[in-house]
Design an enzyme around this catalytic site. Sequence first.
Site, PDB file in Angstrom:
ATOM      1  CG  HIS A  25      -2.086  -0.997   1.046  1.00  0.00           C
ATOM      2  ND1 HIS A  25      -3.277  -0.727   1.838  1.00  0.00           N
ATOM      3  CD2 HIS A  25      -2.275  -2.228   0.395  1.00  0.00           C
ATOM      4  CE1 HIS A  25      -4.163  -1.558   1.361  1.00  0.00           C
ATOM      5  NE2 HIS A  25      -3.483  -2.331   0.788  1.00  0.00           N
ATOM      6  CE1 TYR A  46      -5.402   3.668   8.906  1.00  0.00           C
ATOM      7  CE2 TYR A  46      -5.914   3.433  11.126  1.00  0.00           C
ATOM      8  CZ  TYR A  46      -5.237   3.228  10.152  1.00  0.00           C
ATOM      9  OH  TYR A  46      -4.096   2.308  10.091  1.00  0.00           O
ATOM     10  N   PRO A  69      -4.197   0.116  18.499  1.00  0.00           N
ATOM     11  CG  PRO A  69      -5.895  -1.523  18.159  1.00  0.00           C
ATOM     12  CD  PRO A  69      -5.300  -0.576  19.425  1.00  0.00           C
ATOM     13  CE  LYS A  87       3.683   3.268  13.479  1.00  0.00           C
ATOM     14  NZ  LYS A  87       4.147   2.636  12.040  1.00  0.00           N
ATOM     15  CE1 TYR A 106       0.050   2.689   7.490  1.00  0.00           C
ATOM     16  CE2 TYR A 106      -1.351   3.738   9.464  1.00  0.00           C
ATOM     17  CZ  TYR A 106      -1.335   2.796   8.418  1.00  0.00           C
ATOM     18  OH  TYR A 106      -2.387   1.826   8.316  1.00  0.00           O
TER      19      TYR A 106
END
Length: 388
Positions: free
Chosen positions: A72, A199, A291, A295, A383
Amino acid sequence: MRTQVCIIGGGPSGLLLSHLLHRAGVDTVVLERHSRAHVLSRIRAGVLEWGSVGLLDQAGVGARMHREGFVHTGTLIAARNRPIRIDFEALTGSRVMVYGQTEVTHDLYDARDAMGGVIVTGAEGVTLHGLPDAPFVTYVKDGTEHRIDCDYIAGCDGFHGASRATMPASLLKTFEKVYPFGWLGVLSETPPVSHELIYANHDRGFALCSMRNAHLSRYYLQVPTGDRVDQWSDAAFWDELKRRIPHEAADTIITGPSIEKSIAPLRSFVAEPMRWGRLFLVGDAAHIVPPTGAKGLNLAVSDVHYLSRALISHYTDNADDLIEGYSETALARVWKAIRFSWSMTTLLHRFPDQTDFDQHIQNSEIDYLEHSTAARTVLAENYVGLPF
Ligand code: FAS
Ligand code: PHB
Protein backbone atom coordinates in the site's frame (compact mmCIF):
# COMPACT_ATOMS: atom_id res chain seq x y z
CA MET A 1 18.66 -28.88 28.92
CA ARG A 2 21.11 -26.07 28.22
CA THR A 3 20.88 -23.33 25.59
CA GLN A 4 22.41 -19.93 24.93
CA VAL A 5 19.16 -17.90 24.77
CA CYS A 6 15.91 -19.14 26.32
CA ILE A 7 12.98 -17.36 24.63
CA ILE A 8 9.67 -17.23 26.48
CA GLY A 9 6.73 -16.84 24.10
CA GLY A 10 6.05 -18.34 20.68
CA GLY A 11 4.32 -15.30 19.16
CA PRO A 12 5.84 -13.21 16.37
CA SER A 13 8.60 -11.65 18.47
CA GLY A 14 9.77 -14.92 20.06
CA LEU A 15 9.75 -16.80 16.78
CA LEU A 16 11.49 -14.06 14.78
CA LEU A 17 14.16 -13.62 17.45
CA SER A 18 14.75 -17.37 17.58
CA HIS A 19 15.06 -17.57 13.81
CA LEU A 20 17.47 -14.64 13.43
CA LEU A 21 19.69 -15.99 16.24
CA HIS A 22 19.62 -19.55 14.88
CA ARG A 23 20.66 -18.29 11.42
CA ALA A 24 23.63 -16.55 13.10
CA GLY A 25 24.63 -19.75 14.93
CA VAL A 26 23.19 -18.81 18.33
CA ASP A 27 21.38 -21.65 20.11
CA THR A 28 17.82 -20.97 21.36
CA VAL A 29 14.81 -22.73 22.87
CA VAL A 30 11.31 -21.22 22.60
CA LEU A 31 8.81 -21.96 25.39
CA GLU A 32 5.16 -21.33 24.40
CA ARG A 33 2.31 -21.73 26.88
CA HIS A 34 -0.37 -22.58 24.32
CA SER A 35 -0.58 -24.95 21.38
CA ARG A 36 0.59 -23.84 17.94
CA ALA A 37 -3.03 -24.03 16.73
CA HIS A 38 -4.13 -21.65 19.50
CA VAL A 39 -1.41 -19.13 18.66
CA LEU A 40 -2.30 -19.31 14.97
CA SER A 41 -6.03 -18.85 15.69
CA ARG A 42 -5.48 -15.27 16.88
CA ILE A 43 -6.56 -12.44 14.55
CA ARG A 44 -4.45 -9.37 15.28
CA ALA A 45 -2.31 -6.95 13.30
CA GLY A 46 -2.67 -6.35 9.60
CA VAL A 47 -0.08 -3.73 8.56
CA LEU A 48 3.72 -4.17 8.36
CA GLU A 49 6.08 -1.20 8.26
CA TRP A 50 8.60 -1.40 5.46
CA GLY A 51 11.36 -1.92 8.05
CA SER A 52 9.49 -4.99 9.31
CA VAL A 53 9.24 -6.27 5.74
CA GLY A 54 13.02 -5.86 5.45
CA LEU A 55 13.74 -7.77 8.66
CA LEU A 56 11.44 -10.63 7.64
CA ASP A 57 13.28 -10.74 4.30
CA GLN A 58 16.62 -10.74 6.18
CA ALA A 59 15.32 -13.70 8.21
CA GLY A 60 14.46 -15.50 4.97
CA VAL A 61 10.73 -15.69 5.73
CA GLY A 62 9.38 -13.05 3.33
CA ALA A 63 8.60 -15.11 0.20
CA ARG A 64 4.86 -15.73 0.84
CA MET A 65 4.45 -12.19 2.19
CA HIS A 66 5.65 -10.78 -1.15
CA ARG A 67 3.47 -13.25 -3.08
CA GLU A 68 0.27 -12.82 -1.10
CA GLY A 69 0.64 -9.48 0.70
CA PHE A 70 -0.51 -6.14 -0.66
CA VAL A 71 1.88 -3.18 -0.96
CA HIS A 72 0.00 0.00 0.00
CA THR A 73 1.41 3.39 -1.03
CA GLY A 74 -1.17 5.38 0.92
CA THR A 75 -4.16 5.39 3.27
CA LEU A 76 -7.36 7.41 3.65
CA ILE A 77 -8.30 9.51 6.68
CA ALA A 78 -11.99 10.46 6.43
CA ALA A 79 -14.00 13.00 8.43
CA ARG A 80 -17.30 14.70 7.65
CA ASN A 81 -17.57 12.48 4.56
CA ARG A 82 -14.34 13.99 3.14
CA PRO A 83 -11.56 11.37 2.57
CA ILE A 84 -8.00 12.76 2.77
CA ARG A 85 -5.38 10.60 1.06
CA ILE A 86 -2.03 10.30 2.82
CA ASP A 87 0.32 9.46 -0.05
CA PHE A 88 3.16 7.55 1.66
CA GLU A 89 5.20 7.18 -1.53
CA ALA A 90 5.07 10.85 -2.58
CA LEU A 91 5.63 12.13 0.97
CA THR A 92 8.28 9.66 2.23
CA GLY A 93 9.32 7.45 -0.67
CA SER A 94 8.19 4.46 1.41
CA ARG A 95 5.16 2.19 1.77
CA VAL A 96 3.62 -0.51 3.95
CA MET A 97 2.72 -4.16 3.41
CA VAL A 98 -0.78 -5.37 4.27
CA TYR A 99 -0.23 -8.98 5.42
CA GLY A 100 -1.86 -10.38 8.55
CA GLN A 101 0.07 -11.16 11.72
CA THR A 102 -1.45 -14.62 11.61
CA GLU A 103 0.28 -15.24 8.27
CA VAL A 104 3.58 -13.83 9.55
CA THR A 105 3.37 -16.20 12.51
CA HIS A 106 2.55 -19.12 10.19
CA ASP A 107 5.59 -18.33 8.05
CA LEU A 108 7.80 -18.10 11.13
CA TYR A 109 6.64 -21.45 12.52
CA ASP A 110 7.25 -23.06 9.11
CA ALA A 111 10.75 -21.54 8.94
CA ARG A 112 11.58 -22.70 12.47
CA ASP A 113 10.46 -26.23 11.59
CA ALA A 114 12.54 -26.20 8.40
CA MET A 115 15.66 -25.29 10.42
CA GLY A 116 14.91 -27.73 13.22
CA GLY A 117 14.22 -24.93 15.69
CA VAL A 118 13.40 -26.08 19.25
CA ILE A 119 9.91 -24.86 20.20
CA VAL A 120 8.19 -26.35 23.26
CA THR A 121 4.42 -25.78 23.11
CA GLY A 122 2.14 -26.51 26.05
CA ALA A 123 4.90 -25.27 28.38
CA GLU A 124 3.08 -24.52 31.62
CA GLY A 125 4.22 -22.73 34.75
CA VAL A 126 7.21 -21.11 33.06
CA THR A 127 9.28 -19.61 35.87
CA LEU A 128 12.42 -17.48 35.62
CA HIS A 129 15.16 -18.16 38.19
CA GLY A 130 18.69 -16.95 39.04
CA LEU A 131 18.27 -13.43 37.67
CA PRO A 132 19.82 -11.00 37.18
CA ASP A 133 23.13 -12.78 36.52
CA ALA A 134 22.77 -16.59 36.58
CA PRO A 135 19.49 -17.34 34.80
CA PHE A 136 17.68 -20.62 34.34
CA VAL A 137 14.06 -21.39 33.51
CA THR A 138 11.73 -24.14 34.72
CA TYR A 139 8.46 -25.26 33.20
CA VAL A 140 6.04 -28.18 33.27
CA LYS A 141 5.14 -30.18 30.18
CA ASP A 142 2.70 -33.10 30.38
CA GLY A 143 3.10 -33.15 34.15
CA THR A 144 6.90 -33.32 34.13
CA GLU A 145 9.03 -30.42 35.35
CA HIS A 146 11.94 -29.37 33.14
CA ARG A 147 14.87 -27.02 33.69
CA ILE A 148 16.72 -25.02 31.03
CA ASP A 149 20.06 -23.45 31.91
CA CYS A 150 20.89 -20.50 29.68
CA ASP A 151 23.08 -17.46 29.21
CA TYR A 152 20.19 -15.09 28.55
CA ILE A 153 16.38 -15.00 28.74
CA ALA A 154 14.28 -13.10 26.15
CA GLY A 155 10.83 -12.26 27.54
CA CYS A 156 8.69 -12.37 24.38
CA ASP A 157 5.63 -13.45 26.34
CA GLY A 158 3.27 -10.55 25.76
CA PHE A 159 1.43 -8.21 28.09
CA HIS A 160 0.24 -10.95 30.46
CA GLY A 161 3.45 -12.96 30.44
CA ALA A 162 5.78 -14.09 33.24
CA SER A 163 8.89 -12.10 32.28
CA ARG A 164 7.97 -8.52 33.22
CA ALA A 165 6.35 -9.87 36.39
CA THR A 166 9.74 -11.31 37.42
CA MET A 167 11.48 -7.94 37.41
CA PRO A 168 11.85 -6.31 40.85
CA ALA A 169 9.25 -3.61 41.56
CA SER A 170 12.08 -1.40 42.81
CA LEU A 171 13.62 -1.45 39.30
CA LEU A 172 10.53 -1.41 37.09
CA LYS A 173 8.78 1.83 36.16
CA THR A 174 5.51 1.58 34.21
CA PHE A 175 3.59 4.25 32.31
CA GLU A 176 -0.02 3.70 31.28
CA LYS A 177 -2.93 5.43 29.65
CA VAL A 178 -6.22 3.51 29.36
CA TYR A 179 -8.64 4.80 26.71
CA PRO A 180 -12.38 5.00 27.50
CA PHE A 181 -13.38 2.78 24.58
CA GLY A 182 -12.46 -0.42 22.76
CA TRP A 183 -12.39 -1.72 19.19
CA LEU A 184 -14.98 -4.23 18.03
CA GLY A 185 -13.33 -6.12 15.17
CA VAL A 186 -15.02 -8.27 12.51
CA LEU A 187 -13.40 -10.54 9.93
CA SER A 188 -15.63 -11.35 6.93
CA GLU A 189 -15.14 -13.36 3.73
CA THR A 190 -16.08 -10.37 1.59
CA PRO A 191 -14.05 -8.24 -0.84
CA PRO A 192 -12.55 -5.11 0.75
CA VAL A 193 -14.67 -1.97 0.32
CA SER A 194 -11.59 0.01 -0.77
CA HIS A 195 -8.14 -0.87 -2.12
CA GLU A 196 -6.63 1.23 0.68
CA LEU A 197 -7.42 1.40 4.41
CA ILE A 198 -10.02 3.96 5.51
CA TYR A 199 -9.64 5.49 9.00
CA ALA A 200 -12.98 7.26 9.64
CA ASN A 201 -13.61 9.97 12.26
CA HIS A 202 -17.36 10.34 12.84
CA ASP A 203 -19.64 11.93 15.43
CA ARG A 204 -20.84 8.41 16.33
CA GLY A 205 -17.29 7.16 16.80
CA PHE A 206 -14.27 5.81 14.96
CA ALA A 207 -14.40 3.14 12.24
CA LEU A 208 -11.66 1.41 10.23
CA CYS A 209 -11.93 -0.48 6.95
CA SER A 210 -9.01 -2.86 6.41
CA MET A 211 -8.39 -6.17 4.72
CA ARG A 212 -6.35 -9.38 4.68
CA ASN A 213 -6.67 -10.23 0.97
CA ALA A 214 -9.02 -9.73 -2.03
CA HIS A 215 -11.59 -12.04 -0.41
CA LEU A 216 -11.10 -11.31 3.30
CA SER A 217 -11.95 -7.99 4.94
CA ARG A 218 -11.27 -6.66 8.43
CA TYR A 219 -13.44 -3.91 9.92
CA TYR A 220 -13.42 -2.16 13.31
CA LEU A 221 -15.81 0.06 15.26
CA GLN A 222 -15.06 2.14 18.34
CA VAL A 223 -17.36 0.82 21.08
CA PRO A 224 -17.86 1.94 24.70
CA THR A 225 -15.77 0.27 27.38
CA GLY A 226 -17.83 -2.58 28.77
CA ASP A 227 -19.56 -3.50 25.49
CA ARG A 228 -19.64 -7.25 24.99
CA VAL A 229 -19.36 -9.05 21.65
CA ASP A 230 -22.71 -10.80 22.18
CA GLN A 231 -24.39 -7.38 22.23
CA TRP A 232 -23.42 -6.87 18.59
CA SER A 233 -25.22 -8.85 15.90
CA ASP A 234 -23.65 -8.85 12.46
CA ALA A 235 -26.55 -6.71 11.19
CA ALA A 236 -26.01 -4.13 13.95
CA PHE A 237 -22.28 -4.06 13.18
CA TRP A 238 -22.75 -3.46 9.45
CA ASP A 239 -25.46 -0.81 10.01
CA GLU A 240 -23.20 1.13 12.39
CA LEU A 241 -20.17 0.81 10.15
CA LYS A 242 -22.14 2.23 7.19
CA ARG A 243 -23.18 5.22 9.32
CA ARG A 244 -19.56 6.08 10.11
CA ILE A 245 -17.62 5.53 6.87
CA PRO A 246 -17.76 7.88 3.83
CA HIS A 247 -21.03 7.64 1.89
CA GLU A 248 -19.40 6.24 -1.26
CA ALA A 249 -17.91 3.34 0.74
CA ALA A 250 -21.17 2.83 2.67
CA ASP A 251 -23.08 2.57 -0.61
CA THR A 252 -20.72 0.02 -2.16
CA ILE A 253 -19.60 -2.15 0.78
CA ILE A 254 -20.35 -5.87 0.45
CA THR A 255 -21.29 -7.28 3.84
CA GLY A 256 -21.43 -10.89 4.97
CA PRO A 257 -21.37 -13.12 8.06
CA SER A 258 -18.57 -12.50 10.53
CA ILE A 259 -16.11 -15.39 10.77
CA GLU A 260 -14.39 -13.74 13.73
CA LYS A 261 -15.72 -11.07 16.06
CA SER A 262 -13.88 -9.72 19.12
CA ILE A 263 -13.41 -6.62 21.25
CA ALA A 264 -9.92 -5.38 22.14
CA PRO A 265 -9.41 -2.80 24.90
CA LEU A 266 -7.22 0.19 24.03
CA ARG A 267 -4.31 1.24 26.17
CA SER A 268 -0.85 2.78 25.92
CA PHE A 269 1.67 1.08 28.19
CA VAL A 270 5.44 1.14 28.59
CA ALA A 271 7.64 -0.71 31.09
CA GLU A 272 11.15 0.62 31.74
CA PRO A 273 13.85 -0.59 31.62
CA MET A 274 13.51 -3.36 29.02
CA ARG A 275 16.40 -5.24 30.58
CA TRP A 276 17.37 -6.63 33.99
CA GLY A 277 20.82 -8.22 33.90
CA ARG A 278 20.49 -11.22 31.56
CA LEU A 279 16.72 -10.81 31.03
CA PHE A 280 15.45 -8.74 28.11
CA LEU A 281 11.82 -7.69 27.54
CA VAL A 282 10.63 -7.74 23.93
CA GLY A 283 7.41 -6.63 22.20
CA ASP A 284 4.11 -6.63 24.09
CA ALA A 285 5.93 -7.84 27.23
CA ALA A 286 7.38 -4.32 27.41
CA HIS A 287 4.85 -2.07 25.67
CA ILE A 288 1.31 -1.86 24.34
CA VAL A 289 -0.12 0.66 21.88
CA PRO A 290 -3.69 1.33 20.73
CA PRO A 291 -3.96 -0.30 17.26
CA THR A 292 -4.88 3.04 15.63
CA GLY A 293 -1.34 3.57 14.37
CA ALA A 294 -0.76 -0.11 13.39
CA LYS A 295 2.39 -0.12 15.58
CA GLY A 296 2.00 -3.09 17.96
CA LEU A 297 3.48 -5.85 15.86
CA ASN A 298 5.96 -3.47 14.23
CA LEU A 299 7.39 -2.37 17.58
CA ALA A 300 7.86 -6.04 18.50
CA VAL A 301 9.82 -6.46 15.26
CA SER A 302 12.07 -3.46 15.94
CA ASP A 303 12.80 -4.73 19.46
CA VAL A 304 13.82 -8.04 17.86
CA HIS A 305 16.07 -6.17 15.44
CA TYR A 306 17.91 -4.47 18.31
CA LEU A 307 18.13 -7.55 20.56
CA SER A 308 19.14 -10.03 17.85
CA ARG A 309 21.88 -7.64 16.72
CA ALA A 310 23.07 -7.26 20.32
CA LEU A 311 23.16 -10.99 21.10
CA ILE A 312 24.83 -11.87 17.80
CA SER A 313 27.48 -9.22 18.52
CA HIS A 314 28.04 -10.80 21.94
CA TYR A 315 28.48 -14.33 20.64
CA THR A 316 30.25 -13.47 17.40
CA ASP A 317 32.46 -10.52 18.33
CA ASN A 318 32.52 -10.86 22.11
CA ALA A 319 31.26 -7.25 22.20
CA ASP A 320 28.57 -6.19 24.71
CA ASP A 321 28.03 -2.53 23.87
CA LEU A 322 24.78 -3.29 21.99
CA ILE A 323 23.54 -5.41 24.91
CA GLU A 324 24.32 -2.53 27.27
CA GLY A 325 22.46 -0.13 24.98
CA TYR A 326 19.45 -2.37 24.18
CA SER A 327 16.91 -0.89 26.58
CA GLU A 328 17.74 2.73 25.84
CA THR A 329 17.85 2.19 22.07
CA ALA A 330 14.59 0.22 21.95
CA LEU A 331 12.75 2.64 24.26
CA ALA A 332 13.75 5.66 22.15
CA ARG A 333 11.82 4.15 19.22
CA VAL A 334 9.04 2.73 21.43
CA TRP A 335 8.14 6.14 22.87
CA LYS A 336 7.95 7.69 19.38
CA ALA A 337 5.50 4.97 18.37
CA ILE A 338 3.59 5.41 21.64
CA ARG A 339 3.27 9.12 20.84
CA PHE A 340 2.14 8.48 17.27
CA SER A 341 -0.42 5.86 18.31
CA TRP A 342 -1.75 8.22 21.00
CA SER A 343 -1.98 11.09 18.50
CA MET A 344 -3.84 8.97 15.90
CA THR A 345 -6.21 7.71 18.61
CA THR A 346 -6.86 11.25 19.87
CA LEU A 347 -7.36 12.53 16.33
CA LEU A 348 -9.87 9.91 15.24
CA HIS A 349 -12.01 8.84 18.21
CA ARG A 350 -14.87 10.44 20.14
CA PHE A 351 -14.06 10.65 23.85
CA PRO A 352 -17.02 10.45 26.26
CA ASP A 353 -15.89 13.57 28.15
CA GLN A 354 -14.98 15.48 24.98
CA THR A 355 -15.89 19.20 25.17
CA ASP A 356 -16.90 21.46 22.26
CA PHE A 357 -13.43 22.98 22.50
CA ASP A 358 -11.89 19.50 22.11
CA GLN A 359 -14.07 18.87 19.09
CA HIS A 360 -12.97 22.12 17.44
CA ILE A 361 -9.34 21.19 18.06
CA GLN A 362 -9.91 17.78 16.46
CA ASN A 363 -11.70 19.32 13.47
CA SER A 364 -8.94 21.90 12.97
CA GLU A 365 -6.25 19.20 13.11
CA ILE A 366 -8.03 17.25 10.38
CA ASP A 367 -8.44 20.43 8.30
CA TYR A 368 -4.70 21.08 8.80
CA LEU A 369 -3.96 17.54 7.61
CA GLU A 370 -6.05 18.16 4.50
CA HIS A 371 -4.32 21.42 3.58
CA SER A 372 -0.73 20.95 4.76
CA THR A 373 1.87 18.77 3.05
CA ALA A 374 4.01 19.09 6.18
CA ALA A 375 1.20 17.70 8.37
CA ARG A 376 0.60 14.79 6.02
CA THR A 377 4.37 14.10 5.87
CA VAL A 378 4.55 13.85 9.67
CA LEU A 379 1.70 11.33 9.70
CA ALA A 380 3.13 9.40 6.73
CA GLU A 381 6.68 9.04 8.07
CA ASN A 382 5.39 7.72 11.39
CA TYR A 383 2.89 5.38 9.75
CA VAL A 384 5.38 3.74 7.34
CA GLY A 385 7.78 3.42 10.28
CA LEU A 386 10.64 5.51 11.60
CA PRO A 387 14.11 4.12 10.85
CA PHE A 388 15.38 1.41 13.24
P1 FAS B 1 2.23 -11.87 21.63
O1 FAS B 1 1.24 -11.56 22.74
O2 FAS B 1 1.75 -11.93 20.22
O3 FAS B 1 2.91 -13.29 21.92
C1 FAS B 1 3.27 -13.66 23.24
C2 FAS B 1 3.24 -15.18 23.30
O4 FAS B 1 3.72 -15.58 24.59
C3 FAS B 1 1.83 -15.73 23.15
O5 FAS B 1 1.81 -16.74 22.15
C4 FAS B 1 1.50 -16.29 24.54
O6 FAS B 1 0.70 -17.45 24.47
C5 FAS B 1 2.88 -16.60 25.09
N1 FAS B 1 2.95 -16.54 26.54
C6 FAS B 1 2.39 -15.63 27.37
N2 FAS B 1 2.69 -15.90 28.65
C7 FAS B 1 3.48 -17.02 28.64
C8 FAS B 1 4.10 -17.79 29.65
N3 FAS B 1 3.99 -17.47 30.93
N4 FAS B 1 4.82 -18.89 29.26
C9 FAS B 1 4.94 -19.21 27.95
N5 FAS B 1 4.38 -18.51 26.94
C10 FAS B 1 3.65 -17.43 27.30
N6 FAS B 1 -1.19 -4.75 16.62
C11 FAS B 1 -1.32 -4.07 15.47
O7 FAS B 1 -0.32 -3.55 14.95
N7 FAS B 1 -2.55 -3.97 14.85
C12 FAS B 1 -3.68 -4.55 15.38
O8 FAS B 1 -4.76 -4.45 14.83
C13 FAS B 1 -3.58 -5.28 16.58
N8 FAS B 1 -4.67 -5.91 17.12
C14 FAS B 1 -4.53 -6.58 18.31
C15 FAS B 1 -5.63 -7.24 18.91
C16 FAS B 1 -5.49 -7.91 20.14
C17 FAS B 1 -6.69 -8.59 20.77
C18 FAS B 1 -4.23 -7.96 20.78
C19 FAS B 1 -4.06 -8.67 22.11
C20 FAS B 1 -3.13 -7.33 20.19
C21 FAS B 1 -3.28 -6.65 18.95
N9 FAS B 1 -2.19 -6.02 18.33
C22 FAS B 1 -2.30 -5.34 17.17
C23 FAS B 1 -0.90 -6.06 18.92
C24 FAS B 1 -0.29 -7.38 18.60
O9 FAS B 1 -0.22 -7.53 17.22
C25 FAS B 1 1.04 -7.42 19.30
O10 FAS B 1 1.76 -6.22 19.14
C26 FAS B 1 1.90 -8.58 18.85
O11 FAS B 1 1.17 -9.76 19.03
C27 FAS B 1 3.18 -8.54 19.69
O12 FAS B 1 3.82 -9.74 19.51
P2 FAS B 1 4.57 -10.44 20.75
O13 FAS B 1 5.40 -9.43 21.45
O14 FAS B 1 5.19 -11.66 20.18
O15 FAS B 1 3.41 -10.81 21.78
C1 PHB C 1 -5.91 -4.53 10.70
O1 PHB C 1 -5.99 -4.76 9.47
O2 PHB C 1 -6.19 -5.39 11.58
C2 PHB C 1 -5.47 -3.16 11.15
C3 PHB C 1 -4.96 -2.28 10.22
C4 PHB C 1 -4.55 -1.02 10.65
C5 PHB C 1 -4.66 -0.67 11.98
C6 PHB C 1 -5.17 -1.57 12.92
C7 PHB C 1 -5.58 -2.83 12.50
O3 PHB C 1 -4.28 0.57 12.39
